[in-house]
Design an enzyme around this catalytic site. Structure first.
Site, PDB file in Angstrom:
ATOM      1  N   HIS A   1       0.809  -1.225  -0.110  1.00  0.00           N
ATOM      2  CA  HIS A   1      -0.109   0.198  -0.023  1.00  0.00           C
ATOM      3  C   HIS A   1       0.796   1.126   0.145  1.00  0.00           C
ATOM      4  O   HIS A   1       0.414   2.188  -0.423  1.00  0.00           O
ATOM      5  CB  HIS A   1      -1.074   0.130   1.262  1.00  0.00           C
ATOM      6  CG  HIS A   1      -2.109  -0.853   1.259  1.00  0.00           C
ATOM      7  ND1 HIS A   1      -2.083  -2.403   1.544  1.00  0.00           N
ATOM      8  CD2 HIS A   1      -3.201  -0.695   0.704  1.00  0.00           C
ATOM      9  CE1 HIS A   1      -3.320  -3.008   1.342  1.00  0.00           C
ATOM     10  NE2 HIS A   1      -3.982  -1.977   0.732  1.00  0.00           N
ATOM     11  N   GLY A   2       2.075   1.132   0.515  1.00  0.00           N
ATOM     12  CA  GLY A   2       3.033   2.500   0.424  1.00  0.00           C
ATOM     13  C   GLY A   2       4.150   2.221   1.237  1.00  0.00           C
ATOM     14  O   GLY A   2       4.262   1.455   2.147  1.00  0.00           O
TER      15      GLY A   2
END
Length: 499
Positions: free
Chosen positions: A343-344
């Protein structure tokens, strides 16, 4: 080119009209749809580049991002063809490695380089060594995580001999770039999409009507529920939690849980509906996840295309539940931590993934303590029960609140913000000047519609598809007016567009 923007409506109408006008020209149809998808990506990337400082300038940066997709798609197509006729195990592994290295290399540079050098500098400072990290001034290309997973699944499936290589170059280019799922999914599997692209598309009037229904309801979820909660409460509280009472922070956490669901499931509905207009079926991505009675069920209902990808290509590859119970717990934790990093590049996402990985391990241990191993496997594979009992209500309540707790780390800008959110809730202050009736009404609407029986929603969609064209038109016009009335001055970007 946001799905909620008028520009997308014009783009979709023009693309739809030209596509079906070319329906008898087999070569031109996929070529046009592939070019339209690249235009969609080009416009969205260029528009974003104008709003921020990017290397190479807006045009150069946009061409680079488009080139990454085209080069990667071409590389994988030809690697797939070579894998199909290569028997040497060593050569096959080398070909697979080339594909994986390309995509993971591109993903790592754009998404994780600065995070890695910052983490290394932090560790070095702990041992007394000063390091000045070098940062790359890069902007994450739209949808890179999604089309990376899709292309990796193709080469892995061909390598495993689970699917044959794609026959037509255009089909594969279109599989990767097809605009409904290009930016934020659903993550489409080649084994389901490539056969559709190879066949003549067929879209009945009922299928097109269902597509319009999904587009309309998806935009309603995104704009009326998601954007309203985000703009009027969630963004304000998560960015400055010290300014709000315990009650306001708690309600903001609930609001974020509904916002992220409305935003992402709304996007998925628009994507699935748009694909239906062209005769293609994309996979279902959400199934009322907050009605889950445990975390295993939650992950069978939330972002289904991602959770199933992580299961099939990561969890099972690590060994799944085939080894000892401790190996199973390790595999669950690794899968969820890596899923969080997907996701990051942030420790907050790592914490979010670790929370879910640990809780899934506890969930599995509880199941093992109550059932024999064979019964446990059957339990994890069966469909969720719709029977309402006191035990299930308590389980749903507990699962929902654990998911909300983990969402705090997922949404908070920094770890300090997340801990401050928890501290503010612990103050037990109950003043609520920032909880406007409009926000509470929208939050209630989001919760109620989420817990409506799935059969009722299916019946509504079928009823719309069977309705006369005049009724459909009036319904869609009323929906468009409601969306326009609820929309703010500037549309909120889709949450998962940033990944």
């Amino acid at each position: 080119m946001l799905f909620a923007s008028p520009l997308y409506g014009v783009f979709l109408l023009v693309t739809y009209t030209v596509f079906w006008a070319l329906r008898k020209r087999a070569f031109l149809r996929p070529l046009f749809l592939m070019l339209a998808s690249y235009v969609f990506y080009f416009v969205g990337t260029y528009d974003s580049a104008l709003e921020q400082e990017v290397p190479l300038g807006p045009l150069g940066w946009t061409l680079l991002c488009v080139g990454i997709i085209f080069v990667g798609s071409s590389l994988d197509y030809f690697i797939g063809r070579l894998l199909g006729r290569t028997e040497s195990p060593t050569a096959r592994k080398a070909l697979l490695l080339v594909s994986v290295v390309y995509y993971l290399g591109v993903l790592s540079v754009f998404k994780y380089f600065n995070f890695a050098v910052d983490s290394i500098a932090t560790v070095c400072s702990w041992i007394g060594v000063h390091v000045s990290p070098v940062h790359l001034r890069l902007v994450l290309p739209f949808g890179i995580s999604f089309f990376t997973f899709e292309t990796m699944s193709y080469t892995i499936d061909v390598y495993r001999r689970e699917i044959p290589p794609a026959d037509r170059y255009l089909d594969y280019l279109l599989f990767v770039a097809f605009f409904p799922h290009l930016v934020a999914g659903p993550i489409v599997r080649p084994k389901t999409m490539l056969p559709q692209l190879a066949a003549e598309p067929v879209a009945s009037e009922a299928m097109k009507a269902e597509g319009l229904y999904l587009i309309a309801t998806g935009l309603m979820k995104k704009v009326i529920i998601g954007d309203t909660l985000g703009i009027n409460l969630v963004n304000r509280v998560f960015d400055n939690p010290e300014r709000f009472s315990s009650l306001e922070v708690l309600v903001a956490v609930y609001a974020y849980a509904i916002k992220i669901y409305a935003d992402f499931s709304g996007y998925s509905d628009v994507a699935i509906g748009s694909a239906k207009l062209f005769g293609y079926e994309l996979p279902k991505n959400f199934d009322a996840p907050y009605t889950s009675s445990d975390l295993q069920e939650f992950w069978r209902r939330w972002h289904i295309s991602l959770s199933s990808w992580l299961r099939d290509y990561l969890y099972i590859s690590l060994g799944g539940n085939r080894g000892s119970k401790w190996a199973t717990y390790r595999n669950l934790m690794l899968t969820m931590v890596l899923g969080g990093l997907w996701h990051g590049a942030s420790w907050n996402f790592v914490i979010w993934g670790a929370l879910h990985g640990g809780a899934l391990g506890v969930n599995r241990a509880w199941q093992r303590s109550r059932k024999a191993p064979q019964e446990t496997r059957q339990e994890t594979q069966k469909k969720p029960s719709s029977e309402i009992t006191l035990g299930r209500v308590i389980s749903v309540f507990a699962t929902f609140h654990f998911v909300c707790f983990a969402w705090i780390f997922f949404r908070a800008p920094t770890f300090a913000h997340a801990t401050l959110m928890l501290e503010r809730m612990g103050k037990l202050t109950f003043d609520s000047p920032n909880l406007a009736p409009k926000v509470l009404a929208v939050l209630a609407l989001g919760i109620i519609t989420h817990f409506l029986p799935r059969d009722l929603l299916t019946q509504l969609r079928s009823a719309f598809a069977r309705s006369p064209a005049l009724v459909q038109g009036v319904t869609l016009a009323a929906t468009a007016y409601a969306i326009h009335f609820a929309a703010g001055a500037k549309a909120e970007p889709f949450i998962y567009g940033q990944f």
